[in-house]
Motif scaffolding. Structure first.
Motif, mmCIF file in Angstrom:
data_model
loop_
_atom_site.group_PDB
_atom_site.id
_atom_site.type_symbol
_atom_site.label_atom_id
_atom_site.label_comp_id
_atom_site.label_asym_id
_atom_site.label_seq_id
_atom_site.Cartn_x
_atom_site.Cartn_y
_atom_site.Cartn_z
ATOM 1 N N GLN A 1 -12.368 -13.348 -1.313
ATOM 2 C CA GLN A 1 -11.491 -13.891 -0.273
ATOM 3 C C GLN A 1 -12.357 -14.451 0.870
ATOM 4 O O GLN A 1 -12.406 -13.880 1.968
ATOM 5 C CB GLN A 1 -10.563 -12.788 0.246
ATOM 6 C CG GLN A 1 -9.621 -12.235 -0.823
ATOM 7 C CD GLN A 1 -8.883 -10.992 -0.349
ATOM 8 O OE1 GLN A 1 -9.289 -9.871 -0.625
ATOM 9 N NE2 GLN A 1 -7.805 -11.176 0.388
ATOM 10 N N TYR B 1 -14.897 -2.181 7.206
ATOM 11 C CA TYR B 1 -15.576 -2.834 6.084
ATOM 12 C C TYR B 1 -17.071 -2.908 6.373
ATOM 13 O O TYR B 1 -17.770 -3.762 5.842
ATOM 14 C CB TYR B 1 -15.003 -4.231 5.841
ATOM 15 C CG TYR B 1 -13.828 -4.222 4.886
ATOM 16 C CD1 TYR B 1 -13.906 -3.576 3.657
ATOM 17 C CD2 TYR B 1 -12.638 -4.875 5.201
ATOM 18 C CE1 TYR B 1 -12.826 -3.554 2.776
ATOM 19 C CE2 TYR B 1 -11.562 -4.876 4.324
ATOM 20 C CZ TYR B 1 -11.673 -4.204 3.108
ATOM 21 O OH TYR B 1 -10.607 -4.188 2.232
ATOM 22 N N LEU C 1 -11.537 -14.728 4.689
ATOM 23 C CA LEU C 1 -11.499 -13.571 5.593
ATOM 24 C C LEU C 1 -12.651 -13.609 6.594
ATOM 25 O O LEU C 1 -12.520 -13.137 7.724
ATOM 26 C CB LEU C 1 -11.544 -12.255 4.797
ATOM 27 C CG LEU C 1 -10.327 -11.966 3.903
ATOM 28 C CD1 LEU C 1 -10.543 -10.681 3.099
ATOM 29 C CD2 LEU C 1 -9.046 -11.875 4.739
ATOM 30 N N PHE D 1 0.825 -1.218 0.000
ATOM 31 C CA PHE D 1 0.000 0.000 0.000
ATOM 32 C C PHE D 1 0.858 1.268 0.000
ATOM 33 O O PHE D 1 0.515 2.245 -0.632
ATOM 34 C CB PHE D 1 -0.972 0.001 1.184
ATOM 35 C CG PHE D 1 -2.285 -0.709 0.902
ATOM 36 C CD1 PHE D 1 -2.323 -1.884 0.164
ATOM 37 C CD2 PHE D 1 -3.484 -0.210 1.392
ATOM 38 C CE1 PHE D 1 -3.526 -2.548 -0.081
ATOM 39 C CE2 PHE D 1 -4.692 -0.858 1.154
ATOM 40 C CZ PHE D 1 -4.715 -2.028 0.416
ATOM 41 N N LEU E 1 -6.175 -5.794 6.668
ATOM 42 C CA LEU E 1 -6.181 -4.516 5.961
ATOM 43 C C LEU E 1 -5.516 -3.412 6.762
ATOM 44 O O LEU E 1 -4.725 -2.627 6.227
ATOM 45 C CB LEU E 1 -7.662 -4.181 5.658
ATOM 46 C CG LEU E 1 -8.013 -2.984 4.824
ATOM 47 C CD1 LEU E 1 -8.035 -1.700 5.585
ATOM 48 C CD2 LEU E 1 -7.109 -2.880 3.586
HETATM 49 O O1 89Y Z 1 -6.587 -8.844 1.704
HETATM 50 C C1 89Y Z 1 -6.677 -7.439 1.623
HETATM 51 C C2 89Y Z 1 -5.500 -6.693 1.223
HETATM 52 O O2 89Y Z 1 -4.367 -6.975 1.525
HETATM 53 O O3 89Y Z 1 -5.868 -5.585 0.510
HETATM 54 C C3 89Y Z 1 -7.278 -5.512 0.355
HETATM 55 C C4 89Y Z 1 -7.748 -6.933 0.662
HETATM 56 O O4 89Y Z 1 -7.775 -7.653 -0.551
HETATM 57 C C5 89Y Z 1 -9.114 -7.022 1.302
HETATM 58 O O5 89Y Z 1 -9.115 -6.381 2.553
#
Ligand code: 89Y
Ligand code: NAD
Length: 363
Positions: free
Chosen positions: A182, A249, A185, A144, A196
């Motif tokens: 995903q 989220y 999660l 990021f 995240l």
């Molecule tokens: O797994 C996460 C990440 O590392 O960046 C966004 C995501 O894909 C979902 O929170």
């Protein structure tokens, strides 16, 4: 010129390779996110992805076909035995990290490994030390901070353009259904900080440096998942900046900014606001304001809304390859990432205990 032990370590690694040969890599773990890493490698010159490995062979076969990669494996030891490699790029999930890092270190191959690294600070420490002892480099795929707009903001702060930053906010709020791509999660007892928040905390470190202490509050809004899906973390950085990292989220927004991180920084001689869609405002003392659109050229293969993350993958991997050739540690090397991982641990401990927590440091 005298080289420090770290410089000697890195120069030894780079000198062992002919700088004119492409770096030969293998991707381990052929799932949802790995596709971005493969596209990014294929965008870069001087790197050849020669093998893919997944414990589910058909996944490796599918990637091999799609990306034209000759080596296809379901077993890493078979891959190391048959394929001369300079590096592995581990895109398998956290529980697989320790065994895969150990195997690569044993074979003297450099390592890039996805976040969240290793599963605990103890294991992370052990693996970082092992890589150093084996003379292989370890870099965590912490991407990021490599987003184009975030790099511009870091650069402005580092150059002192707004004076001493005394307040920051790095904010990531969305209601995007991340569980569709995903699903694992939803099963994690620790969700948003570990998945995240780790990135957002790393952005805070890139902006303001290491953290003296923090406190954290969490909540779970979505009843269909196991872990927390909101977190608010207050950090006091060594350099004196107070920073709020907030992630959600569970946020309903008509125009969802997923997966953008928004930034506010107040400095002694100006402020920065990185808003939605990469618009940066710089506020000057006396009332002046400049606006810049920091939208980069997205990679040709990228897809909205993921482009901002996908572009950062290219940037991270390009930096890694350049550092590897120059004999330098990449920005998110293992020991650096330890201090991000320790913020995640400290945030969970603070949320559990209601106490302010001093995070562990590397060494
Ligand atoms: O797994 C996460 C990440 O590392 O960046 C966004 C995501 O894909 C979902 O929170
Ligand atoms: P996924 O479940 O879709 O894929 C993981 C793959 O790894 C699967 O194909 C699985 O079979 C394989 N695998 C597991 N253990 C293995 C082993 N020991 N050897 C070989 N293959 C193995 O998961 P994903 O969503 O692609 O996530 C993978 C990693 O990427 C996670 O750590 C996740 O946090 C991370 N991720 C990072 C970002 C980012 O922006 N940096 C975004 C999303 C996911």
């Amino acid at each position: 010129m005298m080289l420090s032990s770290t410089e000697l370590f890195w120069s030894r690694i780079v000198n062992e390779n002919n700088p004119n040969e492409p770096l030969r890599g293998a991707l381990i773990g052929c799932g949802f996110f790995a596709r971005n890493q493969l596209h990014a490698w294929q965008d870069l010159t001087g790197v050849a992805l020669v093998a893919v490995c997944d414990r589910e062979l058909e996944r490796a076969e599918r990637f091999g076909r799609e990306f034209g990669i000759p080596g296809i494996f379901s077993d890493v030891e078979a891959m190391f035995a048959q394929c001369p490699l300079d590096f592995v790029d581990i895109a398998a999930p956290t529980p697989a990290h320790a065994a895969l890092v150990e195997a690569a270190a044993h074979h003297g191959v450099d390592i890039i490994c996805q976040k969240p690294f290793a599963g605990s600070l103890e294991t992370a420490r052990r693996l970082i030390n092992l890589c150093e002892a084996r003379g292989v480099s370890l870099t965590i795929h912490e991407n990021f901070r490599w987003q184009h707009a975030i790099r511009d903001v870091v650069r402005l702060v580092d150059k002192g353009e707004i004076g001493r930053p005394f307040f920051g906010r790095v904010s990531y709020r969305s209601g995007f259904d991340v569980f569709a791509n995903q699903p694992y999660l939803a099963e994690l007892p620790r969700f948003i900080i570990q998945d995240l928040g780790i990135h957002v905390l790393d952005i805070a470190r890139a902006l303001f440096g290491d953290v003296a202490h923090l406190s954290c509050e969490t909540d779970r809004i979505n009843p269909a998942i196991k872990g927390e899906d909101t977190a608010t973390i207050m950090l006091r950085h060594d350099a004196g900046t107070t920073c709020v990292v907030d992630c959600s989220y569970a946020t309903t927004l008509a125009e969802d900014p997923f997966p953008q991180s928004l930034i506010e920084i107040d400095g002694a001689s100006g402020s920065l606001r990185l808003g939605r869609d990469f618009v940066l405002e710089r506020h000057r003392p006396g009332g002046g304001k400049e606006r810049r659109d920091l939208t980069p050229d997205w990679p040709a293969w990228s897809e909205q809304p993921w482009s901002v993350i996908q572009e950062s993958v290219v940037n991270l991997q390009r930096d890694w390859a350049e550092c590897r050739r120059a004999g330098r540690a990449a920005a998110t090397h293992g020991a650096d990432n330890f201090n991000t991982l320790s913020l995640v641990e400290a945030a969970y401990r603070s949320a559990e205990t209601g106490q302010t927590v001093v995070p562990q440091r590397w060494r």
